[in-house]
Each structure stands twice: as C-alpha cells, then as structure tokens.
Design a protein around this motif. Structure first.
Motif, PDB file in Angstrom:
ATOM      1  N   ASP A 116       0.815   0.949  -5.718  1.00  0.00           N
ATOM      2  CA  ASP A 116      -0.402   0.694  -5.398  1.00  0.00           C
ATOM      3  C   ASP A 116      -0.045  -0.814  -4.375  1.00  0.00           C
ATOM      4  O   ASP A 116       0.274  -1.819  -4.890  1.00  0.00           O
ATOM      5  CB  ASP A 116      -1.298   0.390  -6.433  1.00  0.00           C
ATOM      6  N   GLY A 117      -0.178  -0.733  -2.967  1.00  0.00           N
ATOM      7  CA  GLY A 117      -0.259  -1.957  -2.208  1.00  0.00           C
ATOM      8  C   GLY A 117       1.466  -2.059  -1.917  1.00  0.00           C
ATOM      9  O   GLY A 117       1.317  -3.332  -1.101  1.00  0.00           O
ATOM     10  N   SER A 118       2.258  -1.323  -2.103  1.00  0.00           N
ATOM     11  CA  SER A 118       3.643  -1.943  -1.680  1.00  0.00           C
ATOM     12  C   SER A 118       3.799  -1.909  -0.199  1.00  0.00           C
ATOM     13  O   SER A 118       4.820  -2.618   0.292  1.00  0.00           O
ATOM     14  CB  SER A 118       4.651  -0.930  -2.236  1.00  0.00           C
ATOM     15  N   THR A 145      -3.595   7.991   0.106  1.00  0.00           N
ATOM     16  CA  THR A 145      -4.819   7.207  -0.551  1.00  0.00           C
ATOM     17  C   THR A 145      -4.800   7.450  -2.029  1.00  0.00           C
ATOM     18  O   THR A 145      -4.190   8.193  -2.509  1.00  0.00           O
ATOM     19  CB  THR A 145      -6.052   7.751  -0.118  1.00  0.00           C
ATOM     20  N   LYS A 146      -5.594   6.414  -2.749  1.00  0.00           N
ATOM     21  CA  LYS A 146      -5.304   6.723  -4.298  1.00  0.00           C
ATOM     22  C   LYS A 146      -6.138   7.897  -4.726  1.00  0.00           C
ATOM     23  O   LYS A 146      -5.721   8.537  -5.756  1.00  0.00           O
ATOM     24  CB  LYS A 146      -6.202   5.374  -5.009  1.00  0.00           C
ATOM     25  N   CYS A 182       5.926  -4.970  -4.068  1.00  0.00           N
ATOM     26  CA  CYS A 182       6.792  -4.105  -3.528  1.00  0.00           C
ATOM     27  C   CYS A 182       7.985  -4.158  -4.337  1.00  0.00           C
ATOM     28  O   CYS A 182       8.462  -2.877  -4.757  1.00  0.00           O
ATOM     29  CB  CYS A 182       7.183  -4.348  -2.036  1.00  0.00           C
ATOM     30  N   ALA A 183       8.714  -5.142  -4.549  1.00  0.00           N
ATOM     31  CA  ALA A 183       9.897  -5.194  -5.290  1.00  0.00           C
ATOM     32  C   ALA A 183       9.809  -4.884  -6.834  1.00  0.00           C
ATOM     33  O   ALA A 183      10.466  -3.895  -7.269  1.00  0.00           O
ATOM     34  CB  ALA A 183      10.702  -6.703  -5.354  1.00  0.00           C
ATOM     35  N   ALA A 184       8.582  -5.379  -7.489  1.00  0.00           N
ATOM     36  CA  ALA A 184       8.610  -5.008  -8.836  1.00  0.00           C
ATOM     37  C   ALA A 184       8.078  -3.435  -9.031  1.00  0.00           C
ATOM     38  O   ALA A 184       8.764  -3.018  -9.958  1.00  0.00           O
ATOM     39  CB  ALA A 184       7.352  -6.101  -9.362  1.00  0.00           C
TER      40      ALA A 184
END
Length: 563
Positions: A320-322, A303-304, A202-204
């Motif tokens: 993606d996934g954050s 969604t992707k 999330c941060a990156a």
C-alpha cells in the motif's frame, strides 16, 4: 515564484542527479558519477555471486552530482525546495549506533561484509530457503504472503542473516541495518534519531515483510526461530513506515554547506528506483511499467478495492503506497535483462582482451584503440545480423536465468541454459536466442499477473535498453502481443524522485497530479507485428519446455494451480 527540485537516482553502476522545474518537469541540469571502487570490482566476487559496494562511492557521488547541478545553472539555490533519493534494493547496509555506515568506522574500511550488500548479491540463498521453510511451516502467519509467497536471497532479512553468520565482528559492531535509500536520506537530514527516522514504506513492504496486518515487521517470536540475532535486531529497526510524498527532515547544515543549498530545503522519504521510475513515466491503473536495464523491475498500481484481500503468487510484493499513496503497488522483475547480453558480450570479447595484448603486430596505443572499437561496435553488429535472421530459421532456445529467477516464483539457485545448438549456429544466432529469452521471461511475468486477475492494458518501457534497442523492444512487443510505449526521459527514476520531492515540498497536492504535470512524455511506440506473433508463440513453447527441464518445480506448481 519558480520552484525547483532535485531527484537523486542510485543505479547499480552510477548515481545521477537531475534539477527539475516543477512547473513542467523540464530538466534544467543533470550529472552522472560512476562508482570508482565498484568500477574496479573491489569487494566483489562474481564466482560466489558476492556484489558489495563501499558507501564512499555513494557519498562521493552524491556530493559530486548535486554540487555540479547547483553550480552549473543560473537559478537561485534558495529556490531548490526539495530532494528525494531513490536507490536499488534490497541493498542493506550495516550501521553504527549514530547511523555511520560500518565501512566508515575503524577496522571495517575494507571488509566486504561491512559494505552495502547490492541487490544482485545472491550469497544468501540458504538463508532465504530457511525463511521460506519457516514461514510455511511454523504454525503462525505466513509473513511472505504479501511478497509473492517466496522470500528471495536478494532481500533484506536473508542478506542480514547471511552476513551475521559469516562475520562475527560485523554482527557485533552493527547497531542496526538500513536500506540504501534510507541511509542516504538519513545522511542528509537534520534529525539524527534513528528510532524516529522515517523509513521507506516501499523498501520495508517489498523486501522486509513489513505489513500493517501484523503491525509492522515480523514479530520476534518468528525471527527468534530463524536466528536469535534477528530477534534482537528487530527492536533496533522500526515499527512505522512512510510513503515518499512525505518529508523525512530538512537538509542539515553540514550538507547544506557542502552542496551549496539551504537548510530550508526539505528531504523526502526515500524509495526504490523502479517505483520512482514508474512515477516518472506517468504510471496509471492497469499500466505495466518495465524498468529495463541490467535487470528489470515491473511495476503496476491497482486500487485497494480491486485487489481486496487477494495475494498475487510469485511476485516481489504488493504494498500500500509503495508507488502512489492510496494505491497498491505490485512489483515483479527479472534478475538479468541487459546483464544477459552483457555476459555474452564479455564472453565474445575474451580473445580481444586477452590475446590482443600479446600481439607484436600493433603498438600499445593501437591495441587499446582496437579494443575500444570492437567493444563499442559488437552489440550493434550482432543486433544488425540477428535482425536479418528469419523466424523460420532455426535458432537456439535460451533461458534468461543467468543470475537466477526473480519472478515469477523467485529461485536464485537456477542457472541459465542454451539448447538446440548445431554446427550452423553462429554468434548472431546465439545473440538472437538471448534476446528472445529475456523477452520470454518478460512474457511469463505478464502471464502471471493476468492469471492472478491483475489487468494490464498498457505497457511502458523506461531505461537504457528501452531507448537504445529498437530490436529488443519490437521483439518484446511481438512476444507480449501488446503495444509498448517508450518514455522519452533518460532519467525516469530520477525524474520520479523529483516528482515525489515536489509533493513533499507542498508544490503539488498528490503524486498523481504531480506526475501528470512533470512526468516524461513518450518518444516512440512499438506495435505487435501480427505476422510474427504466432511464430514467437511457438518459440515460447520451446522456452517453456526448456524451463520445465531446468526447473521441474514449474510443472508441479502448474498442476497445483490448475487443480
């Protein structure tokens, strides 16, 4: 056997811990600890937008809050399976080679540049401008494209570059830098190898230009053109990142003893407060979760397949996934929301704070009591009077950029403005105009998402403003022309962190299932008042005109987009 988890949420002013029953999300205990150094305004200088926090505030708060909830309930501490930490961001901290925050090492104890650079610190405006200029013109990949196309002074690389240029001693002493959520997670775990430590996706992704398309962080070739220091730093950062449903490590023996827990307790990968707050509020596809406090963060998942290769202009990233692993998390927000109203309150309290102290009519105790009474009631009274002002009555038009603009199209150099003042303008009129401004700023974010093809069916509000101000929430529903549900939980980010912790501990198979079981119910809903929507649309046009006057680039961007 029952299972319990802890969510630890670091806000701008305080940290709070919640102990959660994983069966149903019930909060069994909670504790809040203010940052004492921050409360005394140490290491800050608002005139230059410098806002720093001492790591001791965070470490002391961690110990105080978690110890309290462990000791003040009747459950067996061995049943507390996991902890997850969320923080503000981007809030990077310089650290020594062993991961010790630089402010805890000799010679740096009172150096603001050795402190955590809080999200709202805007001292790095020039550095952010350099990053944007280089990214657009260096001839290679534009590394800002998944972060809205504009890099902000609120974010990781700009802040590090500013501090490095300002303070040679900090530059030389800092082995590496860590986001706040990563630092606090690293503090608790048993694995002390910085290179293999699991950094927050999330941060990156949202703040450090990390993306799988270019195998992680921007390459040394790009960073070297900004400053050789950043190129040399890159090798001491990270390559891989991880979502918060994963285990970062086990609680180490030192902190297990200090907190009264077991080393069997696992620590999840850290995250940001707004993203965990969205999970705590049961975010789903096509749902905009607005975390409304001093600032706002606006979170959507999609969604992707729906997002594909599309990049959304002018937001704070798509990662993606954050938020939910397997989905793209999109972030936007306002640099000031409650802060704009807090500024106005402080402005109006100036006579009380400064002139009352010289009065000879009251005792010292009476003065303090009067100050407290006025401070406690001021916003309440302004709200009551502002609600009485009909939309047909002329009120000022204000901009919400008191701390710059985060989205759409980050520009922290912008200032707020107020127009349409007259001799008939009273304090409640100005207050109403400021409430309108923060709602109009919210509308511009929703418009940008929808213009870019991101569908919004539902809006959820969480945070102090959402729960405490029906006036603001009804105004927002009218301006957005969308219904808004308000989450019941006072601690949605901490609850979201607890949900991540439950998945990391293996209690639930995924974040979606855990969120549906443990997430907050809703306490209220605000529907648009159709007779007022049109009136707010007219006021929004005036807001747009003032915005274009204060920031001529708005018209240029609009013309480029329509062409």
């Amino acid at each position: 056997m029952k299972n319990y988890v802890i969510g630890l949420d670091y806000g701008s002013d305080s940290v709070r811990a919640v102990l959660i029953d994983t069966d149903n999300g019930q909060e069994l205990a909670s504790s809040v600890c203010d940052y004492k150094r921050w409360k005394n305004k140490e290491y800050c200088n608002a005139t230059i937008n410098q806002f720093r926090q001492h790591p001791l505030d965070h470490i002391e708060g961690l110990e105080t809050t978690i110890k309290y909830i462990v000791e003040n309930n009747k459950i067996d501490p061995s049943l507390i399976r996991s902890i997850c930490i969320d923080t503000t961001g981007s809030s990077p901290v310089p650290v020594a080679e062993d991961g010790t925050p630089l402010a805890l090492t000799k010679g740096f104890e009172h150096n603001p540049n050795a402190m955590m650079v809080l999200w709202k610190d805007h001292t790095a405006i020039n550095e952010a401008n350099e990053i944007n200029e280089l990214a657009a013109n260096w001839g290679g990949e534009n590394f800002t494209k998944y972060e809205g196309g504009i890099y902000s002074s609120e974010w990781f690389w700009a802040k590090i570059l500013h501090v490095a240029r300002q303070d040679e001693a900090v530059k030389k002493a800092a082995y590496t830098w860590m986001e706040h959520c990563d630092l606090m997670t690293y503090l608790l775990i048993d694995n002390k190898d910085l290179k293999s430590f699991k950094r927050s996706r999330c941060a990156a992704g949202h703040k450090a230009m990390w993306h799988e398309d270019w195998n992680g962080l921007p390459p040394e070739e790009f960073l070297e053109k900004l400053d050789p220091y950043l190129a040399s730093l890159r090798g001491r950062l990270y390559d891989e990142t991880y979502t918060s449903d994963l285990i970062a490590g086990n609680l180490n023996q030192e902190w297990a003893t200090r907190l009264g827990l077991s080393t069997d307790t696992v620590i999840a990968v850290g995250t940001f407060d707004a993203h965990s707050g969205a999970v705590g509020a049961k975010i789903d596809e096509h749902t905009l979760v607005r975390v409304m406090g001093t600032s706002t963060c606006d979170i959507i998942v999609d969604t992707k397949e729906s997002i594909g290769t599309k990049t959304v202009r002018g937001i704070c990233g798509q990662v993606d996934g954050s938020v939910i692993p397997g989905y793209i998390g999109l972030e936007a927000g306002q640099s000031a929301f409650g802060d704009l109203l807090a500024w106005y309150k402080e402005l109006l309290l100036w006579p009380t704070e400064n002139l009352l102290s010289t009065s000879t009519l009251l005792t010292a105790e009476q003065k303090e009591q009067l100050k407290a009474e006025i401070s406690d009631n001021l916003i309440k009274e302004l709200t009551a009077e502002a609600e009485k002002i009909p939309l047909s009555e002329s009120v000022p038009i204000a901009l919400d950029w008191i701390n710059g603009r985060r989205t759409p199209d980050a520009n922290q150099e912008l200032k707020s403005a107020i127009a349409n003042l007259s001799l008939g303008t009273k304090a409640p009129h100005v207050f109403k105009s400021l409430v309108n401004a923060i709602c109009f700023g919210s509308k511009k974010i929703v418009d940008r998402f929808e213009e870019e093809g991101v569908r919004i069916d539902t809006v959820i509000g969480i945070g102090g403003v959402a729960r405490k101000s029906p006036f603001i929430m009804q105004t927002l529903a009218n301006v957005l022309n969308k219904p808004i549900k308000v989450a019941l939980s006072d601690q949605a980010p901490a609850l979201g962190a607890a949900i991540y912790a439950a998945v990391a501990a293996g209690i639930y198979p995924n974040v979606i299932e855990a969120s549906q079981k443990m997430g907050s119910p809703f306490e209220s809903e605000y529907a648009p008042q159709l007779d007022k929507v049109a009136a707010y649309n007219k006021l929004l046009c005036a807001y747009d005109q003032l915005s274009a006057y204060a920031d001529p680039s708005i018209k240029k961007r609009h013309n480029e987009f329509t062409v």
